[in-house]
Write a protein that holds these residues in place. Structure first.
Motif, short mmCIF file in Angstrom:
data_model
loop_
_atom_site.label_atom_id
_atom_site.label_comp_id
_atom_site.label_asym_id
_atom_site.label_seq_id
_atom_site.Cartn_x
_atom_site.Cartn_y
_atom_site.Cartn_z
N TYR A 184 0.84 -1.19 0.00
CA TYR A 184 0.00 0.00 0.00
C TYR A 184 0.88 1.25 0.00
O TYR A 184 2.08 1.18 0.27
CB TYR A 184 -0.94 0.02 1.20
CG TYR A 184 -0.26 0.14 2.54
CD1 TYR A 184 0.06 1.38 3.08
CD2 TYR A 184 0.05 -1.00 3.30
CE1 TYR A 184 0.69 1.49 4.32
CE2 TYR A 184 0.68 -0.89 4.53
CZ TYR A 184 1.00 0.35 5.03
OH TYR A 184 1.62 0.46 6.24
N GLY A 185 0.26 2.36 -0.32
CA GLY A 185 0.98 3.63 -0.31
C GLY A 185 0.47 4.54 -1.41
O GLY A 185 -0.41 4.19 -2.19
N SER A 186 1.02 5.74 -1.47
CA SER A 186 0.62 6.72 -2.47
C SER A 186 0.84 6.17 -3.87
O SER A 186 1.92 5.68 -4.19
CB SER A 186 1.42 8.01 -2.26
OG SER A 186 1.12 8.95 -3.26
N GLY A 187 -0.18 6.25 -4.71
CA GLY A 187 -0.09 5.77 -6.07
C GLY A 187 -0.48 4.33 -6.27
O GLY A 187 -0.35 3.79 -7.37
N ALA A 216 4.09 -1.33 3.53
CA ALA A 216 4.08 -0.03 2.87
C ALA A 216 5.13 0.01 1.77
O ALA A 216 6.23 -0.52 1.93
CB ALA A 216 4.34 1.08 3.88
N ALA A 217 4.80 0.68 0.66
CA ALA A 217 5.76 0.84 -0.43
C ALA A 217 7.02 1.54 0.07
O ALA A 217 8.14 1.22 -0.37
CB ALA A 217 5.13 1.62 -1.57
N GLU A 218 6.87 2.49 0.97
CA GLU A 218 8.03 3.21 1.51
C GLU A 218 8.96 2.26 2.26
O GLU A 218 10.19 2.37 2.17
CB GLU A 218 7.58 4.33 2.45
CG GLU A 218 6.82 5.45 1.76
CD GLU A 218 5.32 5.23 1.85
OE1 GLU A 218 4.87 4.06 1.89
OE2 GLU A 218 4.58 6.24 1.86
N ASP A 219 8.38 1.32 3.00
CA ASP A 219 9.20 0.36 3.74
C ASP A 219 9.88 -0.63 2.81
O ASP A 219 11.05 -1.00 3.02
CB ASP A 219 8.34 -0.39 4.76
CG ASP A 219 8.03 0.43 6.00
OD1 ASP A 219 8.88 1.26 6.38
OD2 ASP A 219 6.95 0.25 6.59
N PRO A 313 10.09 -2.48 9.40
CA PRO A 313 9.07 -1.57 8.84
C PRO A 313 8.74 -0.46 9.81
O PRO A 313 8.72 -0.66 11.02
CB PRO A 313 7.87 -2.50 8.59
CG PRO A 313 8.07 -3.65 9.53
CD PRO A 313 9.56 -3.83 9.66
N ARG A 314 8.45 0.72 9.26
CA ARG A 314 8.17 1.89 10.09
C ARG A 314 6.77 2.45 9.87
O ARG A 314 6.29 3.24 10.67
CB ARG A 314 9.19 2.98 9.80
CG ARG A 314 10.63 2.59 10.07
CD ARG A 314 11.61 3.69 9.66
NE ARG A 314 11.33 4.92 10.36
CZ ARG A 314 11.95 6.07 10.09
NH1 ARG A 314 12.85 6.13 9.13
NH2 ARG A 314 11.64 7.16 10.77
N HIS A 315 6.11 2.09 8.77
CA HIS A 315 4.83 2.68 8.42
C HIS A 315 3.66 1.76 8.80
O HIS A 315 3.82 0.55 8.90
CB HIS A 315 4.78 2.99 6.92
CG HIS A 315 5.74 4.05 6.50
ND1 HIS A 315 7.09 3.80 6.30
CD2 HIS A 315 5.57 5.38 6.25
CE1 HIS A 315 7.70 4.91 5.94
NE2 HIS A 315 6.81 5.88 5.91
N SER A 320 -1.44 5.89 6.69
CA SER A 320 -1.28 6.09 5.24
C SER A 320 -2.60 6.15 4.51
O SER A 320 -2.62 6.42 3.30
CB SER A 320 -0.43 4.94 4.66
OG SER A 320 0.84 4.87 5.27
N ALA A 321 -3.70 5.91 5.22
CA ALA A 321 -5.01 5.85 4.57
C ALA A 321 -5.35 7.15 3.84
O ALA A 321 -5.95 7.13 2.76
CB ALA A 321 -6.09 5.51 5.59
N ALA A 322 -4.97 8.27 4.41
CA ALA A 322 -5.28 9.55 3.78
C ALA A 322 -4.62 9.68 2.42
O ALA A 322 -5.19 10.29 1.50
CB ALA A 322 -4.84 10.70 4.69
N CYS A 323 -3.42 9.10 2.25
CA CYS A 323 -2.75 9.15 0.95
C CYS A 323 -3.53 8.40 -0.11
O CYS A 323 -3.64 8.85 -1.26
CB CYS A 323 -1.34 8.56 1.06
SG CYS A 323 -0.20 9.53 2.07
#
Length: 329
Positions: A184-187, A216-219, A313-315, A320-323
């Protein structure tokens, strides 16, 4: 191909020169952003030469029909191979050509060029279907039946056959296969994007039942950066998972991000099953059924990865739901 030089370099100590395939994809954008932000030298490839988030064009290389020129690998430390066909119903041969055959060809090209580390982003879909309610480890596999999972599994097998010599000779390229769970994540696209849109349109609160692992994609991008800094010798396959949620949990988090309270369960489970079947028909779904994706158990264990690395993982999805909602105005 004259425009396929590095996109950025600022002389960071221990910087990495790398190639990223699938750079304009969902995970590719997150990875390139992190690599560039920390000052690494990035050669970003995409099938159509699209732009990154900052507008920088990428190098147009369609791996389904060609490999990058050998000169592009000069001085490259790491290759991050993300390019793949996913989340759409392509002909079976298209999955095989890009997800499987291009993967092993690119890895061999990287090894011949003296690359230190090759990171292949596979998927837990390569582990096949399961009815287990417990967490799955790397060895809890069945042969996949859907074209996407099967092509990823075949790519993993080809890499293992080519690079899993034990012990690995000195100077042999480190090869890491990552099997992320639902990302999950933005985009984001696929089922999570559809779920966010449905919540905005007033989707009723789903019934309880079923849990899925997410990351999360960031992680995931941070993990790849971490591995590139200190490539583990030999061949490794690791599941990447961070947290578990039911579909009801995800809907509750999305509603909270909209400033709404929890909805009420207004539809019986049978209606959800019928709606999921209709969605599969409309999408001509070849893979996992929509109902199984919403209410099945898909839990994965990252113990092996945690034991082998200091990455954590940190997220969390709730933050992140708002993204996801901003991506679907």
């Amino acid at each position: 191909m004259g425009g396929c030089g590095p996109l950025f370099r600022n002389g960071r100590i221990n910087s990495v020169k790398c190639i990223v395939t699938g750079a304009t994809g969902f995970v590719g954008r997150h990875l390139c952003g992190q690599l560039l932000a920390r000052g690494d030298e990035v050669i970003a490839l995409s099938a159509g030469g699209g732009a990154l988030e900052d507008g920088t064009p990428t190098c147009p290389v369609d791996l389904a029909t060609q490999l990058p020129p050998d000169a592009l690998f000069e001085g490259v430390d790491s290759v991050f191979h993300l390019a793949a066909i996913a989340h759409r119903n392509a002909p079976d041969e298209s999955y095989e050509r890009l997800n499987h055959r291009a993967t092993i060809a690119l890895a061999r090209q990287a090894a011949n060029a003296g690359v230190r580390c090759f990171i292949f982003v596979s998927s837990v879909r390569a582990m096949g279907e399961t009815s287990m309610a417990r967490r799955r480890s790397e060895t809890d596999c069945t042969r996949p039946t859907d074209p996407y999972g099967l092509s990823k599994w075949r790519a993993e097998c080809a890499l293992r056959d080519a690079f899993a010599a034990s012990p690995a000779p000195t100077g042999t390229m480190s090869v890491v296969v990552l099997r992320p769970c639902l990302i999950y994540g933005s985009g984001v696209k696929g089922n999570l994007r559809s779920l966010a849109r449905a919540v905005q349109l007033g989707l009723p609160r789903p019934p309880a039942g079923g849990r899925r692992s997410l990351v999360a994609a960031e992680d995931l991008a941070a993990l790849m950066c971490h591995l590139a800094d200190a490539p583990p010798p030999g061949f490794h396959t690791w599941i990447v998972a961070a947290e578990d949620h039911s579909t009801r949990d995800l809907v509750d988090a999305l509603r909270a991000a909209l400033g709404k309270g929890r909805g009420r369960v207004t539809l019986p489970r049978g209606v959800w099953r019928a709606g999921a079947c209709l969605l599969d028909i409309l999408r001509r779904n070849k893979g996992q059924s929509s109902y199984a994706a919403m209410f099945g158990n898909e839990l994965y264990d990252s113990t092996a990865l945690f034991a082998a690395s200091t990455w954590r993982p940190r997220h969390r999805f709730a933050k992140s739901a708002a993204c996801l909602l901003r991506d679907n105005p």
